[in-house]
Design a protein around this motif. Structure first.
Motif, PDB file in Angstrom:
ATOM      1  N   ASP A 341      21.513 -15.849 -51.573  1.00 13.49           N
ATOM      2  CA  ASP A 341      21.275 -17.032 -52.532  1.00 13.49           C
ATOM      3  C   ASP A 341      21.080 -16.308 -53.839  1.00 13.49           C
ATOM      4  O   ASP A 341      20.504 -17.103 -54.852  1.00 13.49           O
ATOM      5  CB  ASP A 341      20.281 -17.746 -51.941  1.00 13.49           C
ATOM      6  N   HIS A 343      21.590 -13.735 -57.137  1.00 13.38           N
ATOM      7  CA  HIS A 343      22.478 -12.717 -57.742  1.00 13.38           C
ATOM      8  C   HIS A 343      21.819 -11.375 -57.983  1.00 13.38           C
ATOM      9  O   HIS A 343      20.535 -11.444 -58.187  1.00 13.38           O
ATOM     10  CB  HIS A 343      22.911 -13.291 -59.200  1.00 13.38           C
ATOM     11  N   HIS A 345      21.523  -9.366 -60.529  1.00 13.83           N
ATOM     12  CA  HIS A 345      20.858  -9.176 -61.697  1.00 13.83           C
ATOM     13  C   HIS A 345      19.528  -9.849 -61.897  1.00 13.83           C
ATOM     14  O   HIS A 345      18.414  -9.448 -62.326  1.00 13.83           O
ATOM     15  CB  HIS A 345      21.550  -9.632 -62.801  1.00 13.83           C
ATOM     16  N   ASP A 346      19.181 -10.999 -60.982  1.00 12.72           N
ATOM     17  CA  ASP A 346      18.159 -11.860 -60.817  1.00 12.72           C
ATOM     18  C   ASP A 346      17.222 -11.182 -60.193  1.00 12.72           C
ATOM     19  O   ASP A 346      15.884 -10.927 -60.486  1.00 12.72           O
ATOM     20  CB  ASP A 346      18.400 -13.212 -60.476  1.00 12.72           C
ATOM     21  N   THR A 349      15.588  -8.225 -62.397  1.00  8.50           N
ATOM     22  CA  THR A 349      14.637  -8.871 -63.392  1.00  8.50           C
ATOM     23  C   THR A 349      13.478  -9.071 -62.863  1.00  8.50           C
ATOM     24  O   THR A 349      12.325  -8.788 -63.351  1.00  8.50           O
ATOM     25  CB  THR A 349      15.505  -9.922 -64.124  1.00  8.50           C
ATOM     26  N   PHE A 350      13.548  -9.830 -61.361  1.00  6.06           N
ATOM     27  CA  PHE A 350      12.227 -10.094 -60.936  1.00  6.06           C
ATOM     28  C   PHE A 350      11.550  -8.870 -60.447  1.00  6.06           C
ATOM     29  O   PHE A 350      10.302  -8.746 -60.573  1.00  6.06           O
ATOM     30  CB  PHE A 350      12.579 -10.966 -59.941  1.00  6.06           C
ATOM     31  N   GLY A 361      24.481  -4.594 -59.734  1.00  6.11           N
ATOM     32  CA  GLY A 361      25.788  -4.854 -60.448  1.00  6.11           C
ATOM     33  C   GLY A 361      26.729  -3.942 -59.692  1.00  6.11           C
ATOM     34  O   GLY A 361      26.686  -3.780 -58.116  1.00  6.11           O
ATOM     35  N   PHE A 405      13.802 -18.461 -55.214  1.00  5.48           N
ATOM     36  CA  PHE A 405      15.013 -18.861 -55.297  1.00  5.48           C
ATOM     37  C   PHE A 405      15.439 -19.694 -53.914  1.00  5.48           C
ATOM     38  O   PHE A 405      16.250 -20.406 -53.879  1.00  5.48           O
ATOM     39  CB  PHE A 405      15.952 -17.821 -55.577  1.00  5.48           C
TER      40      PHE A 405
ATOM     41  N   LEU B   5       8.795 -14.540 -67.397  1.00  6.24           N
ATOM     42  CA  LEU B   5       9.831 -14.976 -66.221  1.00  6.24           C
ATOM     43  C   LEU B   5       9.762 -16.208 -66.079  1.00  6.24           C
ATOM     44  O   LEU B   5      10.753 -16.862 -65.814  1.00  6.24           O
ATOM     45  CB  LEU B   5       9.219 -13.962 -65.114  1.00  6.24           C
ATOM     46  N   TYR B   9      13.339 -18.338 -66.270  1.00  5.84           N
ATOM     47  CA  TYR B   9      13.701 -19.104 -65.111  1.00  5.84           C
ATOM     48  C   TYR B   9      13.109 -20.355 -65.097  1.00  5.84           C
ATOM     49  O   TYR B   9      12.291 -20.799 -64.214  1.00  5.84           O
ATOM     50  CB  TYR B   9      13.371 -18.258 -63.734  1.00  5.84           C
ATOM     51  N   CYS B  40      28.121  -5.673 -65.877  1.00  3.73           N
ATOM     52  CA  CYS B  40      27.830  -6.240 -64.681  1.00  3.73           C
ATOM     53  C   CYS B  40      28.773  -6.550 -63.722  1.00  3.73           C
ATOM     54  O   CYS B  40      28.482  -7.038 -62.513  1.00  3.73           O
ATOM     55  CB  CYS B  40      26.550  -7.195 -64.792  1.00  3.73           C
ATOM     56  N   GLY B  64      28.261 -14.970 -60.968  1.00  5.64           N
ATOM     57  CA  GLY B  64      27.112 -14.361 -61.959  1.00  5.64           C
ATOM     58  C   GLY B  64      26.051 -14.644 -61.661  1.00  5.64           C
ATOM     59  O   GLY B  64      25.644 -15.248 -60.477  1.00  5.64           O
ATOM     60  N   CYS B  65      24.897 -14.236 -62.343  1.00  5.14           N
ATOM     61  CA  CYS B  65      23.664 -14.276 -62.293  1.00  5.14           C
ATOM     62  C   CYS B  65      23.058 -15.701 -62.225  1.00  5.14           C
ATOM     63  O   CYS B  65      23.933 -16.561 -62.921  1.00  5.14           O
ATOM     64  CB  CYS B  65      22.780 -13.458 -62.691  1.00  5.14           C
ATOM     65  N   ARG B 122      19.776  -9.928 -71.048  1.00  6.18           N
ATOM     66  CA  ARG B 122      20.448 -10.888 -70.438  1.00  6.18           C
ATOM     67  C   ARG B 122      21.022 -12.011 -71.394  1.00  6.18           C
ATOM     68  O   ARG B 122      21.569 -13.070 -70.899  1.00  6.18           O
ATOM     69  CB  ARG B 122      19.290 -12.106 -69.597  1.00  6.18           C
TER      70      ARG B 122
END
Lengths: 406, 151
Positions: A341, A343, A345-346, A349-350, A361, A405, B5, B9, B40, B64-65, B122
């Motif tokens: 659930d 991605h 890249h998320d 980042t987290f 990637g 998420f 963050l 989000y 990516c 994608g993200c 991003r």
């Protein structure tokens, strides 16, 4: 002498806070950190011995030449090459592979086949596409067995036919973590008269690598993935093959004689090192070889493998996760996974918010990602300074991400 | 979780990521364009039905993200009924939001992307769908890979 008990103290970059948390550096597959001894070796060279190498008749140039050629001999010993002349310094694995493809590959003809595997990094794929386009040779791939990430060797006989002139493959997959049976693959290549090219970017700094035991014709690697600097790497090639290969770049340092209309070349390795080489980082690479051998690469392999096993086990226990690559024995020091659930890249980042450096990637492996139906994965890759506690930090972070998420 | 963050989000973004609007291939589309983020591997296709110079319908698909998915989703809700000039002007404002964090007044939900500007890596995620949409409006030639992907 470095000691396993104090290795973290050897790496200054590890001792910092990122976003308010102690740095957990798990992006070693992309580049490792450098120990102080490597940084010092490079600075000491620039502070005391810096001059251009070769042909110099003054004291500093002679010292620089001795340091550069000493580094070549050290690298040769690191992979058990028969002679220093079998080591060509390059900018890294990519340049090493391009050198083989461009120079050795220039003899390929229509009808010839270049055999690769589906798990190759773009650097062991695109150079062969370029040479195939130039020569009319065809590309062929050994398939990967899905998520388990092994080479499907049951079809190797069908693929490795007499038309195959080059068989190029990775030692450890940067995306899957798979350790390939390189000695067996090289032996199989020899049986059909093909040369073997090993991409050792992920292996040479992580485990014992002996080119004569492997039986490869060429082996490519980078300094920065084994605790040395960027912009330095090497190509190992068997002497008789190198001496029969044409230059791939022209310039100073590689010529025996130059006329207005024709030139003659020096033998290997100079033939393949046109222009002023990166001698400063070659000195650093030799220092990294000393550092890693003092710790012991067999122990390094056990350390990395144990961390990967632990990470794989703990990640497997999480819900909605898809892990790539083999579960146990044949895994190098990395884990690669996708959350259903979230991605990649998320995730990265987290995790960065928790001070964790990951990579997300396609890992320069787009065709494999496409085959597996993925656009990317999250990769945690380990090195000698990583700890089991850091894996717990990673798992806790992934749990928080899934909750956010979810 | 840090303020940056939380800002990145936002609830609007999470909502669009989880329940994307106008997602899927548009059967009546007469324009299409594809966007790739080579860094990516993210992909986005935007489908448009242009009628009398205005976007009568729009959809997207790809992968994608959360940022790129939510951005494409929200974009489709904003572009419906717009012509090419209006779409370009809306993109200019969106670009300003994601690069500076400053939202012009009355820009609606797009302001949710203000948090992107503190994460420069991003920005391309947020603009991927927009690039595809503007290319579709221009009727730029479709790369061969896009056509085969649409088959």
């Amino acid at each position: 002498m470095p000691s396993w008990n104090t290795v973290r103290d050897d790496f200054p970059a590890l001792h910092q806070q990122v976003n308010g948390h102690p740095l957990v550096y798990l992006d070693n597959g992309a580049t490792t950190q450098r120990p102080q001894v490597v940084i010092d070796a490079v600075s000491r060279f620039y502070a005391h011995d810096n001059a251009n190498v070769h042909r110099g008749l003054h004291a500093l140039s002679m010292r620089a030449t001795a340091a550069y050629e000493g580094a070549r001999a050290r690298v040769a010993r690191f992979i058990n090459a028969a002679a220093p002349e079998e080591i060509i310094f390059t900018r890294g694995t990519t340049e090493s592979l391009n050198l083989v493809a461009a120079s050795w590959g220039s003899r390929l003809q229509p009808g010839d086949v270049i055999l690769l595997t589906e798990m190759e990094h773009h650097s062991n794929l695109v150079p062969w596409q370029l040479v195939a386009a130039r020569t009319g040779a065809k590309l062929r791939y050994v398939p990967v067995t899905g998520d388990e990430g092994k080479l499907d060797l049951s079809v190797l006989d069908q693929l490795l036919t007499p038309e195959v002139k080059v068989f190029a493959f990775t030692h450890i997959s940067n995306t899957l973590g798979t350790i390939n049976p390189v000695a067996e693959l090289c032996a199989r290549a020899r049986q059909v008269g093909a040369i073997s090219v090993v991409d050792a970017a992920q292996s040479v700094g992580h485990m014992p690598v002996d080119v004569r035991a492997i039986g490869c014709d060429f082996l490519a690697f980078s300094g920065h993935k084994m605790a040395a600097g960027t912009g330095i790497g090497a190509l190992y090639g068997r002497r008789e093959l190198l001496d029969a290969m044409p230059p791939w770049q022209g310039g100073g340092g590689m010529i025996a004689h130059v006329g207005f209309f024709e030139s003659r070349w020096k033998p290997s390795p100079e033939r393949f090192e046109a222009g002023t080489p990166n001698f400063g980082d070659a000195v650093g690479l030799a220092a990294a070889c000393d550092y890693l051998d003092a710790l012991g690469r067999a122990q390094l392999r056990r350390h990395d493998g144990e961390l990967a096993r632990l990470a794989y086990q703990k990640l497997s226990a999480l819900p909605n996760i898809r892990l790539l690559g083999p579960a146990e024995e044949e895994r190098g020091g990395l884990v690669s996974f996708a959350l259903s659930d979230v991605h990649a890249h998320d995730v990265v980042t987290f995790a960065d918010e928790d001070g964790i450096a990951l990579r997300g990637g396609h890992h320069c492996n787009q065709p494999l990602m496409h085959k597996l139906g993925l656009t990317g994965t999250v990769r945690a890759s380990f090195y000698l300074y990583n700890t089991a506690e850091e894996i717990d930090v990673l798992i806790a972070s992934i749990r928080r991400i899934q909750k956010f998420f979810g | 979780m840090s303020a940056d963050l939380t800002e990145l989000y936002q609830q609007v973004i999470l909502d669009h990521n989880k329940r994307p609007r106008n997602r899927g291939r548009l059967p009546t589309a007469n324009r299409v364009a594809h966007g790739d983020n080579p860094t990516c591997g993210d992909q986005c296709s935007v489908y448009l039905r242009l009628e009398n110079g205005k976007i009568a319908d729009i959809s997207f698909d790809g992968s994608g993200c959360a940022i790129s998915q939510a951005s494409s989703s929200l974009m489709t809700t904003q572009l419906k009924g717009k012509d090419a000039a209006e779409a370009a002007s809306l993109y200019q404002q969106f670009h300003q939001i994601v690069t500076t964090g400053e939202a012009p007044e009355a820009i609606s939900d797009l302001a949710a992307f203000a948090g992107v500007h503190t994460f420069p890596a991003r920005i391309k995620c947020a603009t991927l769908g927009w690039h595809a949409a503007l290319n579709a409006l221009k009727g730029d030639p479709i790369p061969a890979t896009t056509e085969s992907r649409l088959d």
